[in-house]
Design a protein around this motif. Structure first.
Motif, mmCIF file in Angstrom:
data_model
loop_
_atom_site.group_PDB
_atom_site.id
_atom_site.type_symbol
_atom_site.label_atom_id
_atom_site.label_comp_id
_atom_site.label_asym_id
_atom_site.label_seq_id
_atom_site.Cartn_x
_atom_site.Cartn_y
_atom_site.Cartn_z
ATOM 1 N N THR A 79 40.127 31.478 71.674
ATOM 2 C CA THR A 79 39.004 30.812 72.342
ATOM 3 C C THR A 79 38.052 30.188 71.328
ATOM 4 O OG1 THR A 79 38.073 33.015 72.457
ATOM 5 C CG2 THR A 79 38.952 32.114 74.502
ATOM 6 N N ALA A 82 39.413 26.861 69.731
ATOM 7 C CA ALA A 82 39.363 25.656 70.568
ATOM 8 C C ALA A 82 38.150 24.791 70.218
ATOM 9 C CB ALA A 82 39.330 26.043 72.037
ATOM 10 N N ASP A 83 37.139 25.384 69.604
ATOM 11 C CA ASP A 83 35.943 24.614 69.246
ATOM 12 C C ASP A 83 36.162 23.711 68.036
ATOM 13 O OD1 ASP A 83 34.295 25.465 71.264
ATOM 14 O OD2 ASP A 83 33.568 27.210 70.165
ATOM 15 N N ARG A 107 44.248 20.500 75.453
ATOM 16 C CA ARG A 107 43.504 21.382 76.368
ATOM 17 C C ARG A 107 44.010 22.833 76.338
ATOM 18 N NH1 ARG A 107 38.921 20.163 77.672
ATOM 19 N NH2 ARG A 107 38.998 21.454 79.533
ATOM 20 N N ARG A 110 41.799 25.701 75.897
ATOM 21 C CA ARG A 110 40.752 25.824 76.927
ATOM 22 C C ARG A 110 41.316 26.375 78.237
ATOM 23 N NH1 ARG A 110 36.070 25.377 74.329
ATOM 24 N NH2 ARG A 110 36.020 23.651 72.874
ATOM 25 N N ASP A 125 41.125 19.511 83.511
ATOM 26 C CA ASP A 125 41.901 19.208 82.304
ATOM 27 C C ASP A 125 42.378 17.751 82.359
ATOM 28 O OD1 ASP A 125 41.752 21.799 81.194
ATOM 29 O OD2 ASP A 125 43.431 22.485 82.428
ATOM 30 N N GLN A 165 40.262 18.297 73.510
ATOM 31 C CA GLN A 165 39.979 19.710 73.220
ATOM 32 C C GLN A 165 38.482 20.009 73.375
ATOM 33 O OE1 GLN A 165 41.998 20.721 69.535
ATOM 34 N NE2 GLN A 165 40.568 22.395 69.191
ATOM 35 N N GLU A 166 37.668 18.984 73.419
ATOM 36 C CA GLU A 166 36.201 19.099 73.455
ATOM 37 C C GLU A 166 35.685 19.930 72.282
ATOM 38 O OE1 GLU A 166 35.896 20.463 77.658
ATOM 39 O OE2 GLU A 166 34.826 18.570 77.934
#
Ligand SMILES: Nc1ncnc2c1ncn2[C@@H]1O[C@H](COP(=O)(O)OP(=O)(O)OP(=O)(O)O)[C@@H](O)[C@H]1O
Length: 260
Positions: A79, A82-83, A107, A110, A125, A165-166
């Motif tokens: 998690t 993902a950042d 994605r 996420r 997504d 992926q943001e």
């Protein structure tokens, strides 16, 4: 403003390597900044980016990314990872899959573990992935297979996957090295512009001082695993840049033997 990355006294020797790839590196980046890593081949740029991406073990020093300290022996949790988005030199795309499927792969970190295994995106997504395709100017290529695309189009897919992926931190390794100068500038405009619009921090490596000057607020020069300068772009002079690419001088007192 909090720090996107904090590195203190970081050293790393790849297993079996004769010399360290990084030696006593310290670097802090506030959130939202765009920074270029400049340096000749072997300077340590890729290694530093891989360490920030949590992919290497056995380093010494202190690394914190987006406020979370890393453990040199354990990877950051899924998690957390993902950042951080990574744009690879070789793009690392699924060649036989569609553009949309590749961007949706961004994605995965996420999604819930079960959705990630099934590759089953939620409507959100899909919305984020299609938004990233539009931002990268390739919405019309969504259903095309990646192996039918040009180098520049592939590069846009790699960036769209990263944006989907943001990420709050974008790491890009020589992401425009295979493109001609005009195309390279276009891609860096896209990457740094999209990151800025999202408030993300960008750290990109480059061999091209002009591109670094154009797209970074700050330039970090590396040589033989060490940081030799860390300056706002406006304060960097040509001499420092040229020095970076100069051959390492012989040690004082060491003479080259004449060949007879
Ligand atoms: N797996 C490895 N095994 C041995 N040595 C390695 C390994 N990975 C990196 N190195 C060494 O670490 C040093 C730094 O390499 P790195 O790839 O980080 O440089 P770079 O600045 O990214 O170069 P380039 O611009 O060519 O990509 C080099 O001397 C390289 O040979």
């Amino acid at each position: 403003m909090s720090a996107a990355t904090e590195i203190e006294d970081l050293s790393f020797s790849p297993p079996g390597a004769r010399l360290p790839a990084l030696e006593r590196v310290s670097l802090s980046m506030p959130e939202g900044e765009s920074v270029a890593l400049l340096g000749a081949s072997g300077a340590g740029k890729t290694t530093l980016l891989a360490l920030l991406d949590g992919r290497l073990r056995g380093w010494h020093g202190h690394i914190a990314v987006l406020g979370t300290p890393f453990d040199p022996d354990n990877p950051p949790p899924r998690t957390r990872r993902a950042d951080t988005g990574f744009v690879f030199q070789e793009f690392a795309l699924a060649e036989r899959s569609s553009v949309l499927r590749n961007v949706l792969n961004g994605r995965l970190g996420r999604m819930s573990p079960i959705r990630a295994v099934l590759g089953s995106p939620t409507p959100r997504d899909l919305e984020v992935a299609r938004g990233a395709l539009t931002d990268c100017g390739i919405a019309d290529l969504a259903e095309r297979r990646v192996d039918s695309l040009s180098g520049g189009q592939r590069q846009r897919v790699a960036i769209a996957r990263c944006l989907a992926q943001e990420p709050r931190l974008v790491l890009a390794d020589e992401s425009v090295s295979s493109l001609d100068p005009a195309r390279a500038a276009e891609i860096l405009t896209l990457l740094t512009g999209a990151a800025k619009a999202r408030g993300a921090t960008v750290l990109f490596s480059s061999h091209q001082p002009e591109l670094a000057r154009q797209f970074a607020q700050r330039i970090v020069g590396m040589r033989a695993g060490r940081i030799v300068f860390d300056l706002p772009t406006t304060e960097l002079d040509d001499e420092a840049t040229v020095d970076l690419y100069r051959e390492t001088a012989p040690l004082p007192g060491v003479r080259l033997k004449a060949v007879r």
